[in-house]
Design a protein around this motif. Structure first.
Motif, PDB file in Angstrom:
ATOM      1  N   ALA A  48      32.462  46.686  35.596  1.00  0.00           N
ATOM      2  CA  ALA A  48      33.825  46.466  35.006  1.00  0.00           C
ATOM      3  C   ALA A  48      34.975  45.445  36.024  1.00  0.00           C
ATOM      4  O   ALA A  48      35.172  44.739  35.110  1.00  0.00           O
ATOM      5  CB  ALA A  48      34.596  47.317  35.171  1.00  0.00           C
ATOM      6  N   TYR A  49      34.661  45.420  37.376  1.00  0.00           N
ATOM      7  CA  TYR A  49      35.798  44.435  38.003  1.00  0.00           C
ATOM      8  C   TYR A  49      35.375  42.700  37.718  1.00  0.00           C
ATOM      9  O   TYR A  49      36.110  42.079  37.460  1.00  0.00           O
ATOM     10  CB  TYR A  49      35.575  45.212  39.526  1.00  0.00           C
ATOM     11  CG  TYR A  49      37.022  43.867  40.461  1.00  0.00           C
ATOM     12  CD1 TYR A  49      37.977  43.600  39.836  1.00  0.00           C
ATOM     13  CD2 TYR A  49      36.085  43.171  40.735  1.00  0.00           C
ATOM     14  CE1 TYR A  49      38.980  42.817  40.593  1.00  0.00           C
ATOM     15  CE2 TYR A  49      36.834  41.811  41.167  1.00  0.00           C
ATOM     16  CZ  TYR A  49      38.000  42.286  41.791  1.00  0.00           C
ATOM     17  OH  TYR A  49      37.691  41.118  42.717  1.00  0.00           O
ATOM     18  N   ARG A  50      33.893  42.647  37.826  1.00  0.00           N
ATOM     19  CA  ARG A  50      33.927  41.271  37.718  1.00  0.00           C
ATOM     20  C   ARG A  50      33.841  40.844  36.640  1.00  0.00           C
ATOM     21  O   ARG A  50      34.259  39.545  35.726  1.00  0.00           O
ATOM     22  CB  ARG A  50      32.346  40.955  38.359  1.00  0.00           C
ATOM     23  CG  ARG A  50      32.204  41.332  39.934  1.00  0.00           C
ATOM     24  CD  ARG A  50      30.776  41.319  40.045  1.00  0.00           C
ATOM     25  NE  ARG A  50      30.806  41.634  41.142  1.00  0.00           N
ATOM     26  CZ  ARG A  50      29.433  41.578  41.942  1.00  0.00           C
ATOM     27  NH1 ARG A  50      28.336  41.669  41.284  1.00  0.00           N
ATOM     28  NH2 ARG A  50      29.538  41.581  43.711  1.00  0.00           N
ATOM     29  N   GLU A  51      34.129  41.614  35.092  1.00  0.00           N
ATOM     30  CA  GLU A  51      34.417  41.080  33.740  1.00  0.00           C
ATOM     31  C   GLU A  51      35.739  40.933  33.289  1.00  0.00           C
ATOM     32  O   GLU A  51      35.941  40.485  32.690  1.00  0.00           O
ATOM     33  CB  GLU A  51      32.692  41.645  33.238  1.00  0.00           C
ATOM     34  CG  GLU A  51      31.772  41.641  33.004  1.00  0.00           C
ATOM     35  CD  GLU A  51      31.162  42.774  32.048  1.00  0.00           C
ATOM     36  OE1 GLU A  51      31.609  43.466  31.800  1.00  0.00           O
ATOM     37  OE2 GLU A  51      29.772  42.842  32.281  1.00  0.00           O
ATOM     38  N   ASN A  52      36.480  41.914  33.592  1.00  0.00           N
ATOM     39  CA  ASN A  52      37.669  42.457  33.154  1.00  0.00           C
ATOM     40  C   ASN A  52      38.838  41.846  34.343  1.00  0.00           C
ATOM     41  O   ASN A  52      39.513  43.413  33.989  1.00  0.00           O
ATOM     42  CB  ASN A  52      38.059  43.233  32.180  1.00  0.00           C
ATOM     43  CG  ASN A  52      37.037  43.029  31.003  1.00  0.00           C
ATOM     44  OD1 ASN A  52      37.360  42.204  30.124  1.00  0.00           O
ATOM     45  ND2 ASN A  52      36.060  44.039  30.650  1.00  0.00           N
ATOM     46  N   GLY A  53      38.728  42.491  35.577  1.00  0.00           N
ATOM     47  CA  GLY A  53      39.906  42.733  36.810  1.00  0.00           C
ATOM     48  C   GLY A  53      39.587  44.519  37.211  1.00  0.00           C
ATOM     49  O   GLY A  53      38.898  44.802  36.246  1.00  0.00           O
ATOM     50  N   ASN A  55      41.943  46.227  35.883  1.00  0.00           N
ATOM     51  CA  ASN A  55      42.297  47.095  34.955  1.00  0.00           C
ATOM     52  C   ASN A  55      40.741  47.950  34.168  1.00  0.00           C
ATOM     53  O   ASN A  55      41.097  49.094  34.366  1.00  0.00           O
ATOM     54  CB  ASN A  55      43.281  46.373  34.231  1.00  0.00           C
ATOM     55  CG  ASN A  55      44.736  46.119  34.256  1.00  0.00           C
ATOM     56  OD1 ASN A  55      45.196  46.652  35.274  1.00  0.00           O
ATOM     57  ND2 ASN A  55      45.226  44.828  33.536  1.00  0.00           N
ATOM     58  N   ALA A  56      40.006  46.834  34.257  1.00  0.00           N
ATOM     59  CA  ALA A  56      38.824  48.092  34.049  1.00  0.00           C
ATOM     60  C   ALA A  56      38.184  48.571  34.474  1.00  0.00           C
ATOM     61  O   ALA A  56      37.368  49.216  34.331  1.00  0.00           O
ATOM     62  CB  ALA A  56      38.242  46.340  33.585  1.00  0.00           C
TER      63      ALA A  56
END
Length: 573
Positions: A48-53, A55-56
Motif C-alpha cells: 500500500a505504501y509503494r502504491e499510494n504513499g 496515507n494508504a
C-alpha cells in the motif's frame, strides 16, 4: 499477537513501523517479531505504501469484509428443502449434480422462490441440518494414476430439526462422499438404510470414463448383498469398492479397465503381499470369525451379558460382526440381585440404545432361600445364584450355544478352556473330552442335549481389552474409573458400601477413598483398588505397570466341599 486485538491507533502505528523497518532492509521474520504483525499484514502495508504513499498504510476503523445484504433462508423454504431431500436425490433434469450438494441446495432455493441469500446462508443452513461434515471424517480424495479414490461415510440422525415432518424417533440416514475438489455430495433417506439406497448412491457415482475407487468403511458387509455385488460387477471397468478398515485386497471386487495403465505394485494392491494387521485387528478379526461360525452352526445361540468390560467388548464385536443388522441372538443377564447399582443403570441404558433384546434370569430357589453373600458365603452364593442360575436359564430357553467373555489370562481354571467348550446335557464340563482346535478350525457338531460355551475373547489379555476400549470408544461402567467412593476395609480388601443391605461390623464406618475396580461382580464380593486413573489412557498406563492379577480383589471364603454339603443338609439352600 493478533492484529484484531489491537486498537485502530496501535495497529496503524505498528503498520507504519513495519514499513519503515522493511525500507531499512530488515527481514520479514524480524519485522514480524518486532511489531507483532503477521507476515501477510506486513506485505500488504508495504504494498500500500509503494502504491499510494503513507496515507494508504493506515486502515479505517471499520475492518473486515463489508456485510452482505443477506436475509438468510426462510423457515418455510428450509422445511420444503428438507422434504425435498428426504424425497430422494435431486432429479438430473432439474439440477446439474445427481447428488445433493451445497450448490444443489442453493439452486433448489433459487428455483423455489427464495433467491435472496448468500453462500454463507446456505453454509449456516447446512450446519443447522447437521450436514456440516467434519473435513477429517472424509479424507482428501487421492488420484492414483488412472484412478480417483473417493471416501464415503454413513451418518445417522435421530431426527431432523426445523419441522422436517419426521417423528422424533425416526432415523434419517445420509450417505456422503467427498468430490475431487473437496465438494461434499450426499443422499438423505428417511428410515433405515436399505439395499436400494446403497444402489442409488453407487449408481450415481459411476463415471463415464476412468475409474473411481470408493473407500467405504465397513464395505465388506455390502458384499453380502447380491444386488450390490451384481451392480458393481456390471460396472467393474469404472467402479471399485474397498474397505479401509480391513485393508485386504480381497475387498476390491472389480478389476482395472483393460485399457488403463497397470497399477504399480504396492502392499495394498498386490494380492501376493500378505495382509498387514495390527495385534488388535487380528484379535478383532478372530473374535468376529468365531461369532459368525457359531451363528451359522447353532440353532439357538445367546450372549451372556455380565455388564463388565469384557462383556462390553464382546457386545461391540457382535454389533460389528453382523452390521447393519442386529446380532441374531438376545443378551442374557444372570442376575444375583447383588450387582452394583451403576451396573444395573448402565445395563438398561445400553440395551435401550442398541435396541437389543435382554433376558434377565434370577434363580427362584435362591430367592426363596434368600441366598446372599453375607449369610451363606461367597462360594455358596456364587454356586446357587450364578452357576445354577445359568444352567436354569439355558434349559428354560433351550439355548444350545452361549457366548461368554472369559479370557485365558484371568485365572488358571479358565486357561484350560478351549474357545468352543462342550458341555453334556447336564451342563458338565469334561476337560479330557474337548475337541482339538487346529489353527482356526472348530468342530461345532454336538449330540442332542449337548451345548456349547463359546469364548471369543479367549486369546485377549486385560491390556488388550483396555486398549481396544480406548481405540473403539466403547462405553463402560463408570466404576472402572477412579473416584471418591465409600468403602470399608476387611481382611486387606476395600469393599464398597453400595447400599444399606451391607451389614457393618461394630465400630466400622465407611470412609471415602479414591478407588476404582478392575473387575465387576456382586459388590460385597468385589474388591476395589486405590487408584488415580480417571481416564482410559491413565488406566492403560496403570495396566502396563501392574504386576498383580485383576482377580486379586475378589472376596473368596474357604468353605470346603464337606462344609458346603453340610450347609445343604441344614437347609441353607
Amino acid at each position: 499477537m493478533n492484529g484484531n486485538q489491537l486498537s485502530i491507533d496501535d495497529l496503524n502505528a505498528s503498520r507504519r513501523q513495519a514499513v519503515l523497518l522493511r525500507l531499512q532492509g530488515e527481514k520479514l521474520s524480524v519485522v514480524s517479531a518486532s511489531t507483532g504483525l503477521s507476515i501477510p499484514t506486513i506485505i500488504s502495508a508495504v504494498k500500500a505504501y509503494r502504491e499510494n504513499g503513507w496515507n494508504a498504510v493506515t486502515v479505517s476503523p471499520r475492518r473486515g469484509r463489508p456485510a452482505k445484504d443477506d436475509i438468510g433462508v426462510a423457515q418455510s423454504a428450509t422445511q420444503a428443502l428438507v422434504a425435498a431431500m428426504l424425497a430422494g436425490p435431486p432429479a438430473a433434469s432439474d439440477l446439474a449434480d445427481p447428488h445433493w450438494t451445497r450448490s444443489a441446495m442453493s439452486d433448489w432455493l433459487k428455483a423455489n422462490g427464495s433467491s435472496k441469500h448468500s453462500a454463507g446462508a446456505v453454509t449456516r443452513l447446512s450446519a443447522v441440518l447437521g450436514l456440516d461434515f467434519d473435513a477429517h471424517a472424509l479424507p482428501e480424495p487421492n488420484r492414483l494414476s488412472h484412478c480417483l479414490r473417493m471416501h464415503v461415510i454413513e451418518r445417522q440422525f435421530r431426527h431432523w430439526p426445523l419441522g422436517s415432518g419426521a417423528a422424533p424417533d425416526t432415523h434419517i440416514n445420509v450417505l456422503c462422499t467427498r468430490a475431487p475438489r473437496g465438494q461434499l455430495r450426499w443422499l438423505a433417506f428417511a428410515g433405515p438404510l436399505q439395499a436400494q439406497h446403497y444402489l442409488d448412491f453407487i449408481e450415481r457415482l459411476v463415471p463415464e470414463r476412468g475409474v473411481v475407487e470408493l473407500s467405504w468403511p465397513g464395505a465388506a458387509r455390502l458384499l453380502r448383498i447380491a444386488q450390490i455385488t451384481s451392480r458393481l460387477d456390471r460396472h467393474h471397468e469404472h467402479l471399485r469398492l474397498i474397505d479401509p478398515q480391513v485393508g485386504s485386497p480381497s475387498t476390491i471386487i472389480s478389476r482395472p479397465p483393460p485399457t488403463a495403465a497397470p497399477l504399480k505394485a504396492s502392499p495394498e494392491r498386490n494380492p501376493m503381499t500378505p495382509m498387514t494387521l495390527t495385534h488388535l485387528q487380528r484379535l478383532e478379526a478372530e473374535s468376529i470369525h468365531i461369532m459368525r461360525e457359531v451363528v451359522s452352526e447353532a440353532d439357538n445361540p445367546v450372549m451372556l451379558y455380565s455388564v463388565g468390560k469384557d462383556s462390553a467388548v464382546m457386545l461391540h464385536l457382535a454389533m460389528k460382526a453382523f452390521y447393519p443388522s442386529k446380532p441374531p441372538f438376545p443378551l442374557m443377564h444372570v442376575d444375583t440381585r447383588w450387582k452394583f447399582r451403576e451396573m444395573y443403570t448402565f445395563r438398561d441404558r445400553m440395551v435401550k440404545d442398541l435396541g437389543m433384546q435382554l433376558i434377565t434370569h434370577i434363580n427362584p430357589d435362591g430367592i426363596a432361600k434368600n441366598i446372599n453373600p453375607f449369610t451363606h458365603g461367597s462360594a455358596i452364593h456364587t454356586d446357587i445364584m450364578k452357576t445354577e442360575g445359568l444352567k436354569q436359564a439355558l434349559d428354560k430357553y433351550n439355548f444350545d450355544a452361549a457366548f461368554g467373555g472369559a479370557r485365558r489370562d484371568e485365572e488358571k481354571s479358565r486357561a484350560k478352556e478351549r474357545i468352543f467348550s462342550f458341555r453334556s446335557d447336564q451342563h458338565r464340563w469334561d476337560p479330557k473330552n474337548q475337541r482339538p482346535e487346529l489353527w482356526k478350525l472348530y468342530n461345532t457338531r454336538k449330540h442332542k442335549g449337548e451345548s456349547l460355551r463359546v469364548f471369543p475373547l479367549s486369546n485377549w489379555t486385560e491390556l488388550d481389552i483396555w486398549q481396544y476400549i480406548y481405540l473403539q470408544n466403547i462405553p463402560i461402567v463408570p466404576l472402572y474409573y477412579a473416584a471418591e467412593r465409600p468403602v470399608v476395609e476387611r481382611n486387606g480388601t476395600l469393599i464398597m458400601v453400595d447400599d444399606d443391605r451391607m451389614p457393618l461390623a461394630p465400630g466400622e464406618v465407611p470412609m471415602m477413598r479414591k478407588v476404582r475396580f478392575r473387575t465387576l461382580g456382586c459388590y460385597p464380593l468385589t474388591g476395589a483398588i486405590e487408584s488415580e486413573a480417571a481416564t482410559l489412557p491413565e488406566i492403560i498406563q496403570e495396566m502396563l505397570l501392574t504386576k498383580t492379577s485383576e482377580r486379586q480383589g475378589r472376596v473368596i471364603d474357604h468353605d470346603s466341599a464337606a462344609s458346603m454339603e453340610k450347609k445343604k443338609q441344614e437347609g441353607y439352600f
